[in-house]
Write an enzyme that holds these catalytic residues in place. Structure first.
Site, PDB file in Angstrom:
ATOM      1  N   GLY A  63       0.848  -1.414   0.150  1.00 54.52           N
ATOM      2  CA  GLY A  63      -0.008  -0.012  -0.137  1.00 54.52           C
ATOM      3  C   GLY A  63       0.789   1.048   0.143  1.00 54.52           C
ATOM      4  O   GLY A  63       2.048   0.865  -0.462  1.00 54.52           O
ATOM      5  N   ALA A  88       2.819   0.646   3.551  1.00 52.99           N
ATOM      6  CA  ALA A  88       3.338  -0.530   4.148  1.00 52.99           C
ATOM      7  C   ALA A  88       3.275  -1.646   2.963  1.00 52.99           C
ATOM      8  O   ALA A  88       2.446  -1.459   2.054  1.00 52.99           O
ATOM      9  CB  ALA A  88       2.855  -0.933   5.516  1.00 52.99           C
ATOM     10  N   VAL A 105       3.242  -6.211   2.667  1.00 48.46           N
ATOM     11  CA  VAL A 105       2.768  -7.257   3.268  1.00 48.46           C
ATOM     12  C   VAL A 105       3.562  -8.525   2.735  1.00 48.46           C
ATOM     13  O   VAL A 105       3.513  -8.637   1.442  1.00 48.46           O
ATOM     14  CB  VAL A 105       1.367  -7.415   3.491  1.00 48.46           C
ATOM     15  CG1 VAL A 105       0.849  -8.739   4.208  1.00 48.46           C
ATOM     16  CG2 VAL A 105       0.536  -6.322   3.914  1.00 48.46           C
ATOM     17  N   LYS A 165       3.386  -7.494   8.106  1.00 47.48           N
ATOM     18  CA  LYS A 165       3.379  -5.981   7.284  1.00 47.48           C
ATOM     19  C   LYS A 165       4.569  -5.161   8.091  1.00 47.48           C
ATOM     20  O   LYS A 165       4.639  -4.881   9.298  1.00 47.48           O
ATOM     21  CB  LYS A 165       1.968  -5.531   7.909  1.00 47.48           C
ATOM     22  CG  LYS A 165       1.550  -4.065   7.117  1.00 47.48           C
ATOM     23  CD  LYS A 165       0.042  -3.730   7.651  1.00 47.48           C
ATOM     24  CE  LYS A 165      -0.170  -2.409   6.960  1.00 47.48           C
ATOM     25  NZ  LYS A 165      -1.722  -2.134   7.238  1.00 47.48           N
ATOM     26  N   ASP A 171     -12.169   2.266   6.563  1.00 47.08           N
ATOM     27  CA  ASP A 171     -11.722   1.950   5.228  1.00 47.08           C
ATOM     28  C   ASP A 171     -12.089   0.606   4.854  1.00 47.08           C
ATOM     29  O   ASP A 171     -11.414  -0.178   4.268  1.00 47.08           O
ATOM     30  CB  ASP A 171     -10.093   1.873   5.184  1.00 47.08           C
ATOM     31  CG  ASP A 171      -9.604   2.152   3.861  1.00 47.08           C
ATOM     32  OD1 ASP A 171     -10.471   2.639   2.950  1.00 47.08           O
ATOM     33  OD2 ASP A 171      -8.456   1.819   3.555  1.00 47.08           O
TER      34      ASP A 171
END
Length: 296
Positions: free
Chosen positions: A35, A38, A40, A55, A146
Site C-alpha cells: 500500500g 506498508a 505485506v 506488514k 476503510d
C-alpha cells in the site's frame, strides 16, 4: 505483544533468487501486497512451521513509524473469526516497525469482483461476515474507516476476514487526536468522513452499503457521480428485486442517523429484500457478468 529486535536490511529485493531472508523467527517467502505506506509478506515461522503475514513500514513512507504500532495496538483488541488477527509486533534496529498477523490463503474481494458480479447468495455470505466483524469492532469502540473490497480477504477454505485497521479510530481517542482524520478511499467514504468529521459506527455502515451495492451490480454508486444521483441497484442489475433499492438507499443516507443502526441490521434487511439464503461461492460467475456487460 513482544517487541523483537531484528534487522530489515535483507527484505529489499526479496524474490530475486537469493535465499529467503529471516525477520526474527520468520522466514519471508514473498511479497503479497503493498500500500501507500506498508508492504505485506507471506512468511513462515521457523520453529512452529506455520505461515503468517508480516506488514512492514515501507522505506521512506510518509506515515510516522508510530502509525503501524498504533494499528497493532488497535487491532489486537479484536478477537473475532472474521477479523484478521494481530499476533505480534516488532521494531527493527533502524526503528522500522512491523506487525505479525494471521495469513489468509486466498484473495481479496477486490480480486474476486474482477471475475464478475457474485450471485446474491454469495454476496450475502460475504456481507454477513463483514457485518459481524464490524459489529464486533463497534462493540469495543473501534471504527474501521476503510471498509472496501481490497480490505476483505476471502480464504480458499471459505472464510471471510476484514483486514487493515491502519486508519481505524478508537473511542478513547479525542476528536482530531489522530493525524489520519478524513483519510480513506473516496468511493467508500461517508459524507461526514470526506468532510474530516469524527467517524462513528454509521460511517462503516455506509461503506458496507457501498460494498454490497458493488457486489450486486459490479460498480460503486460513485461510478455514476454522487450517491444522490446513482441509479437503483435493480436498474443496473435487472435480476435484483426492487425491494433491495430502498435498503441500500437507507445505508447510503447522507445523514448518519438515517442509516441502519448496525452493520448486521443493514445486511439482514438486504437478505430479506433479496429473498435468498447466504451461501459460499460455487460455480462460475462469468455468465451473470456477461449479462450485465461486465464479462472478461
Amino acid at each position: 505483544m513482544a517487541l523483537h529486535t531484528v534487522s530489515l536490511s535483507a527484505i529489499e529485493g526479496i524474490g530475486g533468487g537469493e535465499a529467503a531472508p529471516l525477520l526474527g523467527p520468520y522466514r519471508l517467502l514473498e511479497r503479497v501486497g503493498a500500500g501507500a505506506y506498508a508492504a505485506v509478506y507471506r512468511a513462515r515461522h521457523e520453529v512452529m512451521d506455520v505461515e503468517r503475514a508480516i506488514k512492514v513500514l515501507r522505506p521512506r513512507a510518509a506515515s510516522p513509524r508510530d502509525q503501524l504500532l498504533r494499528e497493532a495496538r488497535v487491532a489486537a483488541r479484536l478477537r473475532h473469526p472474521n477479523v484478521v488477527g494481530v499476533l505480534d509486533c516488532g521494531v527493527a534496529p533502524d526503528g522500522t516497525p512491523f506487525i505479525v498477523m494471521e495469513y489468509v490463503a486466498g484473495r481479496s474481494l477486490a480480486d474476486r469482483l474482477r471475475d464478475g458480479v457474485p450471485r446474491p447468495a454469495e454476496t450475502l455470505h460475504v456481507a454477513e461476515r463483514i457485518a459481524a466483524a464490524l459489529d464486533h469492532a463497534h462493540q469495543v469502540g473501534i471504527v474501521h474507516r476503510d471498509v472496501k473490497p481490497a480490505n476483505v480477504l476471502l480464504g480458499n477454505d471459505g472464510t471471510v476476514q476484514l483486514a487493515d485497521f491502519g486508519i481505524a479510530q478508537a473511542a478513547a481517542e479525542p476528536d482530531g487526536g489522530e493525524p489520519w482524520a478524513g483519510l480513506g478511499t473516496p468511493a467508500y467514504m461517508a459524507p461526514e468522513q470526506r468532510l474530516g468529521q469524527r467517524a462513528g459506527a454509521s460511517t462503516d455502515v455506509y461503506a458496507l452499503a457501498v460494498v454490497v451495492y458493488e457486489m450486486l451490480t459490479g460498480r460503486t454508486p460513485r461510478d455514476h457521480g454522487s450517491e444522490a444521483g446513482s441509479p437503483p441497484a435493480s436498474s443496473v442489475n435487472p435480476y435484483l428485486p426492487a425491494a433491495v433499492d430502498g435498503v441500500l438507499a437507507a445505508g447510503l443516507a447522507r445523514r448518519p442517523d438515517r442509516r441502519p443502526a448496525s452493520a448486521g441490521r443493514l445486511v439482514a434487511a438486504v437478505a430479506a429484500a433479496l429473498g435468498v439464503a447466504a451461501a459460499p461461492p460455487s460455480g462460475s460467475p462469468r455468465g451473470l457478468a456477461r449479462l450485465l456487460g461486465r464479462g472478461r
